[in-house]
Design a protein around this motif. Structure first.
Motif, PDB file in Angstrom:
ATOM      1  N   CYS A 176      47.233  39.274  44.703  1.00  0.00           N
ATOM      2  CA  CYS A 176      48.291  39.359  45.718  1.00  0.00           C
ATOM      3  C   CYS A 176      47.897  40.290  46.849  1.00  0.00           C
ATOM      4  O   CYS A 176      46.998  41.124  46.725  1.00  0.00           O
ATOM      5  CB  CYS A 176      49.602  39.853  45.099  1.00  0.00           C
ATOM      6  N   GLY A 177      48.595  40.123  47.966  1.00  0.00           N
ATOM      7  CA  GLY A 177      48.585  41.079  49.047  1.00  0.00           C
ATOM      8  C   GLY A 177      49.930  41.790  49.066  1.00  0.00           C
ATOM      9  O   GLY A 177      50.916  41.285  48.504  1.00  0.00           O
ATOM     10  N   ILE A 178      49.972  42.966  49.681  1.00  0.00           N
ATOM     11  CA  ILE A 178      51.198  43.758  49.676  1.00  0.00           C
ATOM     12  C   ILE A 178      51.590  44.072  51.110  1.00  0.00           C
ATOM     13  O   ILE A 178      50.874  44.775  51.829  1.00  0.00           O
ATOM     14  CB  ILE A 178      51.015  45.064  48.868  1.00  0.00           C
ATOM     15  N   GLU A 179      52.711  43.526  51.530  1.00  0.00           N
ATOM     16  CA  GLU A 179      53.292  43.826  52.833  1.00  0.00           C
ATOM     17  C   GLU A 179      54.346  44.919  52.630  1.00  0.00           C
ATOM     18  O   GLU A 179      54.772  45.176  51.492  1.00  0.00           O
ATOM     19  CB  GLU A 179      53.932  42.571  53.418  1.00  0.00           C
ATOM     20  N   LYS A 207      40.605  39.435  41.443  1.00  0.00           N
ATOM     21  CA  LYS A 207      40.956  40.823  41.147  1.00  0.00           C
ATOM     22  C   LYS A 207      42.450  40.897  40.857  1.00  0.00           C
ATOM     23  O   LYS A 207      43.280  40.637  41.729  1.00  0.00           O
ATOM     24  CB  LYS A 207      40.599  41.725  42.329  1.00  0.00           C
ATOM     25  N   GLN A 208      42.795  41.232  39.618  1.00  0.00           N
ATOM     26  CA  GLN A 208      44.199  41.337  39.236  1.00  0.00           C
ATOM     27  C   GLN A 208      44.756  42.680  39.718  1.00  0.00           C
ATOM     28  O   GLN A 208      44.238  43.739  39.379  1.00  0.00           O
ATOM     29  CB  GLN A 208      44.352  41.235  37.721  1.00  0.00           C
ATOM     30  N   ARG A 209      45.820  42.606  40.527  1.00  0.00           N
ATOM     31  CA  ARG A 209      46.500  43.816  40.982  1.00  0.00           C
ATOM     32  C   ARG A 209      47.763  44.003  40.134  1.00  0.00           C
ATOM     33  O   ARG A 209      48.486  43.027  39.869  1.00  0.00           O
ATOM     34  CB  ARG A 209      46.858  43.714  42.465  1.00  0.00           C
ATOM     35  N   PRO A 210      48.050  45.221  39.711  1.00  0.00           N
ATOM     36  CA  PRO A 210      49.169  45.418  38.791  1.00  0.00           C
ATOM     37  C   PRO A 210      50.525  45.046  39.370  1.00  0.00           C
ATOM     38  O   PRO A 210      51.459  44.752  38.625  1.00  0.00           O
ATOM     39  CB  PRO A 210      49.094  46.919  38.471  1.00  0.00           C
ATOM     40  N   GLN A 211      50.630  45.020  40.705  1.00  0.00           N
ATOM     41  CA  GLN A 211      51.920  44.703  41.324  1.00  0.00           C
ATOM     42  C   GLN A 211      52.327  43.243  41.092  1.00  0.00           C
ATOM     43  O   GLN A 211      53.511  42.912  41.097  1.00  0.00           O
ATOM     44  CB  GLN A 211      51.866  44.988  42.834  1.00  0.00           C
ATOM     45  N   LEU A 212      51.336  42.346  40.913  1.00  0.00           N
ATOM     46  CA  LEU A 212      51.631  40.934  40.658  1.00  0.00           C
ATOM     47  C   LEU A 212      50.393  40.293  40.046  1.00  0.00           C
ATOM     48  O   LEU A 212      49.388  40.110  40.730  1.00  0.00           O
ATOM     49  CB  LEU A 212      52.006  40.205  41.957  1.00  0.00           C
ATOM     50  N   LEU A 213      50.467  39.950  38.778  1.00  0.00           N
ATOM     51  CA  LEU A 213      49.329  39.339  38.098  1.00  0.00           C
ATOM     52  C   LEU A 213      49.309  37.837  38.370  1.00  0.00           C
ATOM     53  O   LEU A 213      50.352  37.194  38.473  1.00  0.00           O
ATOM     54  CB  LEU A 213      49.404  39.603  36.600  1.00  0.00           C
ATOM     55  N   ALA A 214      48.098  37.294  38.472  1.00  0.00           N
ATOM     56  CA  ALA A 214      47.930  35.863  38.720  1.00  0.00           C
ATOM     57  C   ALA A 214      47.638  35.135  37.415  1.00  0.00           C
ATOM     58  O   ALA A 214      47.011  35.687  36.502  1.00  0.00           O
ATOM     59  CB  ALA A 214      46.789  35.634  39.703  1.00  0.00           C
ATOM     60  N   GLU A 215      48.078  33.894  37.336  1.00  0.00           N
ATOM     61  CA  GLU A 215      47.755  33.052  36.191  1.00  0.00           C
ATOM     62  C   GLU A 215      46.420  32.378  36.461  1.00  0.00           C
ATOM     63  O   GLU A 215      46.269  31.640  37.448  1.00  0.00           O
ATOM     64  CB  GLU A 215      48.848  32.004  35.984  1.00  0.00           C
ATOM     65  N   LEU A 216      45.423  32.634  35.619  1.00  0.00           N
ATOM     66  CA  LEU A 216      44.080  32.110  35.826  1.00  0.00           C
ATOM     67  C   LEU A 216      43.931  30.727  35.203  1.00  0.00           C
ATOM     68  O   LEU A 216      44.476  30.453  34.132  1.00  0.00           O
ATOM     69  CB  LEU A 216      43.039  33.068  35.240  1.00  0.00           C
TER      70      LEU A 216
END
Length: 640
Positions: A176-179, A207-216
């Motif tokens: 994710c990106g963070i605005e 790269k998994q960011r803790p704010q929003l994890l992606a489903e791989l």
């Protein structure tokens, strides 16, 4: 790098250095290239027979990542600070030494190589402003792979067009990106883009960011940290100086974006020269380009140039205002000891709008800051003066493009500070033979506007062609004025050889046969004490062909009657430019539509005003602004 062999103990003036670069380009750039590590020296400094344009350092071999990282570690500077990551949106600060950054880049390069990526293969990088974005670019350079950075959060359709154009083996991204007020999930956009694209990348490393994890996705997607942990570090792969380092897409007039191709050798030489001589930045200095890695400024002056010079570079994940306030930039400068800062005029205008008296700036110690450089769009004199007064430092406007990769015109602070003329980016930099041409390709006299062009050969660092499209490169840049590169900007040179960029050539409007620069009118409007920023567009008029229309954003706290303010603005243009401008229409708006790099979308506003078919620009920062602009234009009788 100091210029040598002058046969005199006196330091040469910039004018002398510039003249030598034009008259003796081979010897000039050969000396500049000696400041880098070459695996194999070149056979020709300049191959004038190369097509579609002459090429630099033909036959030479080097590795850009080695010169940016390993060279400093091998010279005993491994503990020097290489990178600072400052993220007000996650409340994080991270620091990496040259050795730490080299080791992480080598591990990532190993993970990329494990996916079958090697010399000449393409990799798309779709990342937020985090250290891993820099590592991704450098890891590709380490392997001789060609990276193409695309804005993180870019629409799936736009990402798909770039996938199909450069056909990458691999995508490097984050979850994710963070605005300031939202999270932007990247993985669904990547999935949709790959589904739409005809070309299918073989793998994605996320790269998994803790704010929003992606489903791989099993079989295609890899976890970044796990991939690095399993990888063997990769060594640097020497490549030809003329091999591509990266492809950077810029918008085209057709549906297909233009993939600007940058080579390895000329790029490294030009950027290395620019750090000491233009920016007066040296090894150990903290250099901050407040931009995004997705834009050419981020490529050149967040990643490559500062590291080539042994500086400390800064990656900032935030905004000039709102994270949390208009003092955000000044906090970063103060806390991290920034010596040289580089940002876009639009960022300074945003700060000026919210903090016109500089009250937030006054909270911070900026005594270590030596200079502020501005580029990305024309800097109006009022913005430049505002920054000069508050900072009490040189504020340097300079002009360059995605295509050139470094400054065409600037003030060479590392050689001598030339007098600053507000509104001008000063003089042509070394290697750039800048001419102002009329429609017959003849030079215009001082003070008269025309097409701003560069006589071939272009200096090192400029684009070599467009990706897989030499024909489009020739048509877009070389055909209008044979023997010259067409910049697409209009302006003039004055009697002191200062360059004045007034507008894009398509922003020059024709009012009853008179060619007028929208930039000139904007300069007048911006000088009004209540105006934070503005844009002037040419709208269709049945009698005069076109008329200028102004869109004005006011400074915070301004409460004036619209009719009174409009009368003042119209009167200013009439007094300073004359009745020939026929300037009679002004709209007060809350904000202007811009790209994510801060460029105002004038062309799109013209189409809306003239009720023409238009498409949402892929690079727009906030699409809702165009609806607001359309409403203001409809109230004036346009955009029907």
């Amino acid at each position: 790098m100091p210029i040598t062999n002058w046969g005199s103990l006196l330091m040469p003036t910039y004018a002398e250095i510039y003249q030598r670069s034009i008259e003796q380009p081979e010897s000039f750039w050969a000396e500049a290239a000696d400041g880098l590590h070459w695996e194999q020296r070149w056979e020709q400094v300049l191959d004038r027979a190369a097509q579609p344009v002459p090429r630099w350092f033909a036959g030479g071999r080097l590795n850009t990542c080695y010169n940016a990282l390993d060279r400093h570690v091998d010279a005993g500077q491994g503990e020097r600070l290489a990178l600072i990551y400052d993220s007000p949106v996650t409340d994080q600060v991270q620091r990496l030494s040259y050795r730490q950054l080299r080791d992480q880049v080598a591990a990532l390069a190993g993970a990329i190589a494990a996916q079958g990526v090697g010399h000449g293969d393409r990799v798309i990088i779709y990342m937020p402003m985090i250290p891993e974005a820099a590592m991704a670019m450098l890891a590709c350079a380490r392997l001789g792979a060609i990276h193409s950075v695309v804005f993180g959060g870019f629409a799936a359709r736009e990402l798909a067009t770039r996938i199909d154009d450069c056909q990458p083996k691999l995508v490097l991204s984050a979850s994710c990106g963070i605005e300031p007020n939202r999270l932007v999930a990247y993985k669904p956009l990547i999935d949709a883009a790959i589904e739409q694209a005809a070309h299918k990348p073989e793998a994605c490393i996320i790269k998994q960011r803790p704010q929003l994890l992606a489903e791989l996705q099993a079989g295609r997607d890899l976890d970044w940290d796990a991939a690095l942990a399993a990888a063997a570090p990769a060594a640097c792969v020497p490549v030809a100086a003329t091999d591509p380092l990266y492809i950077l897409y810029t918008s085209g007039t057709t549906g297909r974006p233009k993939g600007v191709v940058r080579d390895n050798g000329g790029h490294a030489v030009a950027l290395h020269w620019s750090m000491a001589n233009i920016y007066n930045a040296h090894a150990g200095d903290v250099f901050w380009a407040a931009s995004d890695v997705d834009w050419v400024v981020g490529h050149s002056y967040i990643i490559y140039a500062p590291l080539l010079a042994g500086c400390t570079t800064l990656i900032y994940e935030g905004k000039p205002v709102g994270t949390p306030d208009p003092g955000a930039f000044w906090r970063v400068v103060s806390e991290h000891g920034v010596k040289v800062m580089f940002t876009a005029p639009t960022a300074i205008r945003a700060i000026k709008k919210d903090d016109p008296k500089g009250e937030h700036l006054a909270r911070y110690d900026l005594s270590g800051l030596r200079s502020l450089f501005l580029a990305g769009e024309r800097c109006d004199p009022d913005t430049l003066h505002w920054a000069e007064v508050l900072l009490e430092k040189p504020v340097i406007d300079h002009w360059w493009q995605t295509e050139t990769g470094w400054a065409i015109a600037a003030n060479p602070l590392g050689i001598e500070q030339l007098p600053i003329k507000a509104g001008s980016p000063t003089q042509a930099m070394v290697g750039y033979d800048v001419r102002v041409l009329d429609d017959r390709s003849e030079e215009r006299p001082p003070g008269e506007m025309g097409d701003i062009c560069i006589k071939l050969p272009l200096p090192p660092g400029c684009l070599a062609t467009l990706w897989n499209n030499d024909a489009r490169f020739r048509e877009a840049y070389l055909s209008r004025h044979p023997g010259y590169y067409l910049s697409g900007d209009a302006g003039f040179k004055d009697a002191d050889d200062y360059i004045w960029i007034m507008s894009r050539t398509d922003d020059v409007i024709n009012v009853a046969g008179h060619r007028l620069s929208t930039g000139q009118i904007e300069e007048v409007l911006a000088s009004h004490p209540d105006v934070a920023e503005c844009a002037v567009i040419g709208v269709h008029d049945a009698l005069k062909g076109q008329l200028p229309l102004g869109l004005v954003v006011l400074k915070a706290g301004v409460e004036r009657g619209v009719a009174e303010l409009n009368a003042e603005l119209i009167g200013r243009v009439r007094d300073q430019i004359g009745p020939v401008a026929a300037f009679k229409r002004v709209a007060i708006v809350s904000r202007l539509p811009k790209t994510r790099s801060g460029k105002i979308l004038r062309g799109t506003m013209v189409k809306i005003a003239d009720s023409e078919t238009w498409t949402m620009p892929a690079t727009i920062d906030d699409p809702a602004i165009l609806d607001e602009i359309a409403q203001s234009l409809r109230a004036m009788g346009y955009a029907r």
